[in-house]
Design a protein around this motif. Sequence first.
Motif, short mmCIF file in Angstrom:
data_model
loop_
_atom_site.label_atom_id
_atom_site.label_comp_id
_atom_site.label_asym_id
_atom_site.label_seq_id
_atom_site.Cartn_x
_atom_site.Cartn_y
_atom_site.Cartn_z
N VAL A 108 31.01 38.90 35.92
CA VAL A 108 31.14 39.13 37.36
C VAL A 108 31.79 37.94 38.08
O VAL A 108 32.45 38.12 39.11
CB VAL A 108 29.78 39.46 38.00
N TYR A 109 31.64 36.75 37.52
CA TYR A 109 32.28 35.58 38.12
C TYR A 109 33.79 35.65 37.95
O TYR A 109 34.55 35.50 38.92
CB TYR A 109 31.74 34.30 37.48
N TRP A 110 34.24 35.92 36.72
CA TRP A 110 35.69 35.99 36.49
C TRP A 110 36.31 37.18 37.19
O TRP A 110 37.47 37.11 37.63
CB TRP A 110 35.99 36.01 34.99
N ALA A 111 35.57 38.27 37.32
CA ALA A 111 36.09 39.41 38.09
C ALA A 111 36.30 39.01 39.54
O ALA A 111 37.33 39.32 40.15
CB ALA A 111 35.13 40.59 37.98
N THR A 112 35.33 38.30 40.11
CA THR A 112 35.43 37.84 41.49
C THR A 112 36.60 36.87 41.65
O THR A 112 37.37 36.95 42.62
CB THR A 112 34.12 37.16 41.94
#
Length: 293
Positions: A204-208
């Motif tokens: 979810v961090y890299w998606a953000t």
Amino acid sequence: MKIKSLFLAGLLVTSFIPCLTSCTGSAPKAPQKQVGLQLYSIRDDMGKDAKSSIDSVANIGYSFVEAANYGDGKFYGMTPAEFSQYLQSKNLVFLSSHIGRDVPTEENYEETMAWWDQAVADHKAAGVKYIVQPWMSNVGYDSLEGLKRYCDYFNAVGEKCNAAGIKFGYHNHSGEFKEIDGQVIYDFMLQNTDPSKVFFEMDVYWATKGGVVPTAYFEKYPGRFELLHIKDVKEIGASGEMNFEPIYKDAAKAGMKYAIIEQEAFDYPSFQSIRKSLEFLQNAPYVNVDYSK
């Protein structure tokens, strides 16, 4: 005599008062939330002393782990059985593992798929539930033709994993949210892989960082995200940049069964850091005890 009688009466009364906290005088502990750790988070420690590091992970309170060190038939220098048994002795579940090979060419296709046969067998011997590939080579980022090759390849690997009772998935970074010929790489992958053979472990961090809202993907592709990587700049929740509440609130829509903490940087010594990350989720009211059922 009167004082003695009152004292005895007091003992009799208090002996019938139920324990409102516990017999030890402390309040009952809330049920432990099931949170996992990607062992890449403590890669240096695992490289120095894997067993001692596992001891620390267990003592901190993690429930399961995801490995990031498979090679030559071993995990962190241990055979599949040895590694799995050691984790079990510390009440840790060997849930998932990051491994992978680049998309094969015609020349090395048989060799690549034979490698997967052995890898899947080793992971089955270790009792792993999920295998995740966490990268693509430039072939997957340079053209839709190359990306389609990866999708077909992942479908074939997923079929091998399914035959062994293991699920196969793909883990993103930020580059998957760029476009090739007007198509977002990540969307193309979701649309061109078979949901029965390939799930997605969304980081979810890299998606953000890739400029998207994770929950928008849960809405668009429900049920495809059985694992989630919960990540922040450093310790979970410390940066203020990540909002985990809507992600957890949409866990059912995502299809999430397990959430796994991964850290790539620290503000504290490694074990203190992963303890802080776990405590953040344990204390977050929106995180449920168990999503696996």
